[in-house]
Design a protein around this motif. Structure first.
Motif, PDB file in Angstrom:
ATOM      1  N   LEU A 101       0.807  -1.226   0.000  1.00 38.12           N
ATOM      2  CA  LEU A 101       0.000   0.000   0.000  1.00 38.12           C
ATOM      3  C   LEU A 101       0.837   1.272   0.000  1.00 38.12           C
ATOM      4  O   LEU A 101       0.318   2.364  -0.176  1.00 38.12           O
ATOM      5  CB  LEU A 101      -0.922   0.013   1.224  1.00 38.12           C
ATOM      6  N   MET A 102       2.149   1.142   0.183  1.00 32.50           N
ATOM      7  CA  MET A 102       2.976   2.354   0.232  1.00 32.50           C
ATOM      8  C   MET A 102       3.502   2.726  -1.151  1.00 32.50           C
ATOM      9  O   MET A 102       3.752   1.859  -1.978  1.00 32.50           O
ATOM     10  CB  MET A 102       4.145   2.159   1.206  1.00 32.50           C
ATOM     11  N   ARG A 106       8.561   5.504  -1.291  1.00 32.85           N
ATOM     12  CA  ARG A 106       8.685   5.196   0.137  1.00 32.85           C
ATOM     13  C   ARG A 106       9.211   3.782   0.339  1.00 32.85           C
ATOM     14  O   ARG A 106       9.984   3.505   1.243  1.00 32.85           O
ATOM     15  CB  ARG A 106       7.340   5.360   0.842  1.00 32.85           C
ATOM     16  N   LEU A 110      12.601   2.624   2.204  1.00 29.13           N
ATOM     17  CA  LEU A 110      12.158   2.117   3.502  1.00 29.13           C
ATOM     18  C   LEU A 110      13.325   1.519   4.295  1.00 29.13           C
ATOM     19  O   LEU A 110      14.062   0.680   3.804  1.00 29.13           O
ATOM     20  CB  LEU A 110      11.061   1.060   3.313  1.00 29.13           C
ATOM     21  N   GLU A 113      15.754   5.833   5.017  1.00 28.12           N
ATOM     22  CA  GLU A 113      15.190   7.108   4.575  1.00 28.12           C
ATOM     23  C   GLU A 113      16.231   8.236   4.630  1.00 28.12           C
ATOM     24  O   GLU A 113      17.084   8.262   5.513  1.00 28.12           O
ATOM     25  CB  GLU A 113      13.999   7.496   5.451  1.00 28.12           C
ATOM     26  N   THR A 115      16.925  12.001   5.439  1.00 30.51           N
ATOM     27  CA  THR A 115      16.273  13.072   6.201  1.00 30.51           C
ATOM     28  C   THR A 115      17.130  14.325   6.191  1.00 30.51           C
ATOM     29  O   THR A 115      18.328  14.286   5.930  1.00 30.51           O
ATOM     30  CB  THR A 115      16.029  12.657   7.664  1.00 30.51           C
ATOM     31  N   SER A 122      14.155  16.610  12.365  1.00 26.33           N
ATOM     32  CA  SER A 122      14.566  16.119  11.053  1.00 26.33           C
ATOM     33  C   SER A 122      13.361  15.524  10.338  1.00 26.33           C
ATOM     34  O   SER A 122      12.562  14.822  10.925  1.00 26.33           O
ATOM     35  CB  SER A 122      15.675  15.077  11.196  1.00 26.33           C
ATOM     36  N   GLN A 123      13.245  15.882   9.082  1.00 28.35           N
ATOM     37  CA  GLN A 123      12.134  15.340   8.319  1.00 28.35           C
ATOM     38  C   GLN A 123      12.590  14.780   6.981  1.00 28.35           C
ATOM     39  O   GLN A 123      13.694  15.034   6.516  1.00 28.35           O
ATOM     40  CB  GLN A 123      11.015  16.353   8.156  1.00 28.35           C
ATOM     41  N   LEU A 124      11.716  13.982   6.393  1.00 27.02           N
ATOM     42  CA  LEU A 124      12.055  13.292   5.161  1.00 27.02           C
ATOM     43  C   LEU A 124      12.348  14.272   4.034  1.00 27.02           C
ATOM     44  O   LEU A 124      11.658  15.279   3.885  1.00 27.02           O
ATOM     45  CB  LEU A 124      10.890  12.398   4.735  1.00 27.02           C
TER      46      LEU A 124
ATOM     47  N   TRP B 206       2.186  15.464  10.612  1.00 24.23           N
ATOM     48  CA  TRP B 206       3.578  15.721  10.207  1.00 24.23           C
ATOM     49  C   TRP B 206       4.416  14.450  10.407  1.00 24.23           C
ATOM     50  O   TRP B 206       5.190  14.055   9.532  1.00 24.23           O
ATOM     51  CB  TRP B 206       4.146  16.873  11.047  1.00 24.23           C
ATOM     52  N   LEU B 208       3.437  11.340  10.500  1.00 20.15           N
ATOM     53  CA  LEU B 208       3.059  10.282   9.560  1.00 20.15           C
ATOM     54  C   LEU B 208       3.613  10.505   8.164  1.00 20.15           C
ATOM     55  O   LEU B 208       4.124   9.582   7.534  1.00 20.15           O
ATOM     56  CB  LEU B 208       1.537  10.195   9.457  1.00 20.15           C
ATOM     57  N   LEU B 209       3.499  11.747   7.690  1.00 22.93           N
ATOM     58  CA  LEU B 209       3.808  11.978   6.276  1.00 22.93           C
ATOM     59  C   LEU B 209       5.217  12.494   6.020  1.00 22.93           C
ATOM     60  O   LEU B 209       5.731  12.394   4.916  1.00 22.93           O
ATOM     61  CB  LEU B 209       2.797  12.958   5.674  1.00 22.93           C
ATOM     62  N   ARG B 210       5.841  13.047   7.055  1.00 19.78           N
ATOM     63  CA  ARG B 210       7.097  13.730   6.788  1.00 19.78           C
ATOM     64  C   ARG B 210       8.286  13.252   7.620  1.00 19.78           C
ATOM     65  O   ARG B 210       9.351  13.832   7.549  1.00 19.78           O
ATOM     66  CB  ARG B 210       6.921  15.245   7.002  1.00 19.78           C
ATOM     67  N   THR B 211       8.103  12.226   8.417  1.00 19.57           N
ATOM     68  CA  THR B 211       9.249  11.751   9.191  1.00 19.57           C
ATOM     69  C   THR B 211       9.491  10.268   8.944  1.00 19.57           C
ATOM     70  O   THR B 211       8.637   9.554   8.432  1.00 19.57           O
ATOM     71  CB  THR B 211       9.068  11.942  10.715  1.00 19.57           C
ATOM     72  N   ARG B 212      10.662   9.847   9.330  1.00 18.89           N
ATOM     73  CA  ARG B 212      11.070   8.467   9.224  1.00 18.89           C
ATOM     74  C   ARG B 212      10.146   7.574  10.060  1.00 18.89           C
ATOM     75  O   ARG B 212       9.712   6.522   9.621  1.00 18.89           O
ATOM     76  CB  ARG B 212      12.512   8.384   9.730  1.00 18.89           C
ATOM     77  N   ASN B 215       6.990   6.847   8.240  1.00 18.60           N
ATOM     78  CA  ASN B 215       7.213   5.839   7.207  1.00 18.60           C
ATOM     79  C   ASN B 215       7.180   4.446   7.819  1.00 18.60           C
ATOM     80  O   ASN B 215       6.607   3.511   7.267  1.00 18.60           O
ATOM     81  CB  ASN B 215       8.584   6.087   6.574  1.00 18.60           C
ATOM     82  N   TRP B 216       7.801   4.338   8.983  1.00 21.96           N
ATOM     83  CA  TRP B 216       7.880   3.037   9.651  1.00 21.96           C
ATOM     84  C   TRP B 216       6.532   2.591  10.183  1.00 21.96           C
ATOM     85  O   TRP B 216       6.235   1.407  10.205  1.00 21.96           O
ATOM     86  CB  TRP B 216       8.909   3.107  10.790  1.00 21.96           C
ATOM     87  N   PHE B 218       3.536   3.247   8.841  1.00 20.88           N
ATOM     88  CA  PHE B 218       2.817   2.685   7.699  1.00 20.88           C
ATOM     89  C   PHE B 218       3.371   1.303   7.343  1.00 20.88           C
ATOM     90  O   PHE B 218       2.639   0.382   7.018  1.00 20.88           O
ATOM     91  CB  PHE B 218       2.944   3.598   6.475  1.00 20.88           C
ATOM     92  N   TYR B 290      -2.780   1.826   6.473  1.00 21.52           N
ATOM     93  CA  TYR B 290      -3.438   2.868   5.683  1.00 21.52           C
ATOM     94  C   TYR B 290      -4.346   3.683   6.585  1.00 21.52           C
ATOM     95  O   TYR B 290      -5.062   3.133   7.414  1.00 21.52           O
ATOM     96  CB  TYR B 290      -4.254   2.204   4.572  1.00 21.52           C
TER      97      TYR B 290
END
Ligand SMILES: Nc1ncnc2c1ncn2[C@@H]1O[C@H](COP(=O)(O)OP(=O)(O)O)[C@@H](O)[C@H]1O
Ligand SMILES: [Mg+2]
Lengths: 265, 346
Positions: A101-102, A106, A110, A113, A115, A122-124, B206, B208-212, B215-216, B218, B290
């Motif tokens: 689903l990703m 991503r 995975l 990542e 950052t 720190s963000q992606l 933030w 959920l969508l913008r950090t490591r 990503n993990w 999800f 999801y």
């Protein structure tokens, strides 16, 4: 006998008389093989021959119970896949280790990542990762519509290629592929074989597991044949033909019996 | 600083991509439903759009929303927490009892309650991960334990089933600033919990969508073996998620305690499913992997508006349950449709 003539440069990965028991089950024993730079080692065998067990040892998912495992000539025991990864040994499993689903990008990054920023802030680097994904796939000859689509929407061959491209990008020196072609049609299997050749040409070692000699023979340099947990030998391409390989794998006597059984009365 | 990457346009992407992109967002269904319900009650009742009315349903929505967002993160990570509701009571009772009965410093009491909540959350995660049992069962057990302990211990120590004399505790007013105060906005008397709700929704989105970590989350909910294979620390992620719902339980426990200055031993019981429903209405898949924090916040908004809207309309409030069931069914169907639209092959 193949190891006697090994040159000064040790192979990336080598196993000597390696074996593995699961409790009382002997899944693998007495297997020797190696893979070097720009080399493709094919591991062939029927279902249950021990192919998956073999690569689980190489990839650090399982610890071997007999024999030796050498990476760059140094004896190792991998405690986890991470340890193998840190030595550049990357594995693409049958289930591809993707999250359907990703989005493709991503999935590509995975666990590794990219950052920006420090500490909790720190963000992606979303833009960067999207761009790199697209570029790296293009380098493998994969032209993807949209790296934001869920990876589950790609075809089997495309998913396989993404997994290979990912391993290559993250500095793999050896890529281990567990039956990448077994679930694919002729055309898609052909595409995956092309990516294997690409990876080889870029100087990677490839360990390619399959039960199909017709997939292995065109791309392989060495062939390790497994049967019921034991090695039937580690052959160079010049030492074996595709027919011999097929016969060895299935067992000549068994094939003859089958032919007899299927023959018209 | 406005360095933009050259937009790569591919002719194979249909130009109608905007609608497709919107449909790919989990929270779209909830946004449409929230708007419809807002319009419905605005038109059909007098009180709904008055400043007092708006403040009332926003307050309701905020308390459910904080929990729903935390529960949504956990559900995206592939787990449930049925003990989240009881945790609201547990933390409120801990602070109430140790300050009023034992004279513990109120700030210290807050910290103790939070530590206990986080420990229970970690214990949930530990049991789930070590045994491989479904979190549904494990946290159901935790739920019953907390429910029983809340009542029994409160009775033993206070002799009743609620806390009295909370507002007389030294430092109460100072803490109330953070958890029980109000402020005025456009003539509305807004509770501070609404600010917490919005902040937590923004933070969760933030993450959920913008950090490591996002990503993990999800990834572990979508395919746990794959996540492990690529090196995602599955145990840590799940541990963090269970501790987050427990921590959210503590926050809501404090928001209620310092708003009304008392807490019942039954506080929070029966709400755990409402959090899950809000998350699902907001687009979370029950199977994990999801969903969205904004969606869960919208789910809570729908619940808050309906809860108060039914009161304003002077309907029998039993309709709320029927409505909730209907919403849930609708949401699950919409999710199913969206998932098919996204065309994910199994
Ligand atoms: N985790 C395990 N526990 C016990 N037996 C196993 C396990 N994994 C594999 N085996 C056994 O080891 C043998 C080799 O299996 P495997 O390596 O998966 O073969 P292949 O991949 O060639 O089909 C089989 O007989 C299988 O049943
Ligand atoms: Mg196998």
């Amino acid at each position: 006998m193949t190891h006697a003539e090994a040159s000064a440069v040790p192979p990336i990965l080598e196993v000597r008389d390696i074996g593995k028991t699961y409790g009382s089950i002997l899944a693998l024993q007495g297997v020797s093989a190696s893979v070097g730079v720009g080399e493709v080692l094919c591991v062939l065998g029927d279902n249950g021959a021990g192919k998956s067990t073999f690569i689980k040892i190489l990839s650090g998912a399982h610890v071997h119970t007999q024999g030796k495992l050498l990476a760059y000539g140094v004896e190792r025991t991998f405690g986890s896949p991470r340890e193998a990864l840190d030595l550049g040994i990357a594995t693409v499993y049958q289930d591809l280790a993707v999250v359907p689903l990703m989005p493709v990008w991503r999935n590509f990054f995975l666990g590794s990542e990219v950052t920006r920023g420090f500490g909790p802030f720190s963000q992606l680097d979303v833009k960067g990762m999207r761009r790199i994904t697209k570029e790296e796939l293009a380098r493998m000859g994969i032209d993807l519509r949209d790296v934001d689509q869920p990876i589950g929407t790609l075809s089997g061959g495309e998913r396989q290629s993404v997994a290979i491209a990912r391993a290559v990008y993250f500095g793999a020196k050896v890529v281990i592929l567990d039956e990448p072609t077994s679930a694919l049609g002729v055309k898609q299997a052909g595409a995956v074989l092309k990516y294997i050749a690409q990876a080889r040409d870029r100087g990677l070692g490839v360990v390619f597991i399959t039960h199909n000699p017709h997939h292995a023979y065109p791309v392989g340099d060495r062939f390790l044949l497994l049967k019921r947990g034991t090695s039937l030998g580690d052959f160079k391409k010049s030492e074996i033909t595709i027919e011999e390989m097929t016969k060895l794998m299935a067992g000549a006597a068994e094939l003859d019996a089958l032919a007899h059984e299927l023959a018209r009365p | 600083m406005t360095l933009t990457a050259p937009a790569v346009i591919d002719e194979r992407i249909k130009p109608t991509g905007l609608i497709q992109t919107l449909l790919r967002r989990p929270e779209v269904g909830a946004a449409v439903a929230a708007l419809a319900i807002f319009i419905f009650f605005s038109v059909s009742t007098q009180a709904f759009l008055t400043p007092a009315g708006v403040a009332t349903w926003l307050y309701s929505a905020s308390l459910f929303g904080i929990m729903a967002v935390a529960v949504a993160l956990l559900m995206i990570g592939g787990e449930f927490d049925l003990s989240a509701g009881a945790m609201v009571g547990t933390t409120g009772l801990i602070v109430g009892i140790i300050t009023t009965e034992w004279g513990v410093n109120i700030w210290l009491a807050l910290v103790i309650a939070l530590a206990i909540a986080l420990a229970i959350g970690a214990a949930n995660a530990f049991v789930v991960m070590k045994t491989g049992l479904p979190s549904f069962i494990v946290t159901l057990a935790t739920f019953f334990i907390l429910q029983g302990v809340n009542l029994a211990v409160t009775k033993i120590i206070t002799g009743t089933v609620s806390i009295q004399g909370m507002s007389a505790v030294p430092g109460f007013d100072a803490v109330k600033v953070f958890f029980g105060s109000s402020f005025s906005l456009f003539g509305m008397d807004m509770k501070i919990s609404i600010v917490w709700w919005l902040a937590i929704t923004a933070l969760a989105t933030w993450i959920l969508l913008r950090t490591r970590s996002g990503n993990w989350i999800f990834a572990v909910g979508g395919q746990v073996t794959s996540s492990r294979q690529v090196g995602v620390p599955v145990m840590k992620v799940k541990m963090g998620l269970f501790m987050t719902t427990a921590g959210a339980g503590w926050l809501v426990g404090m928001l209620q305690l310092f708003d009304v200055s008392t807490v019942q031993a039954t506080t929070g019981i029966g709400q755990e499913f409402i959090y899950i429903i809000c998350a699902v209405v907001g687009g979370c898949l029950l199977t994990g992997g999801y969903g969205s924090a904004i969606g869960a916040a919208l789910g809570a908004l729908i619940y808050g508006m309906t809860l108060q809207g039914i009161v304003f309309a002077q309907w029998d409030n039993n309709w709320l349950k029927a409505f909730l069931g209907g919403m849930l069914l609708l949401a699950v169907l919409v999710n199913l449709y969206v998932r098919r639209q996204a065309g994910v092959r199994s």
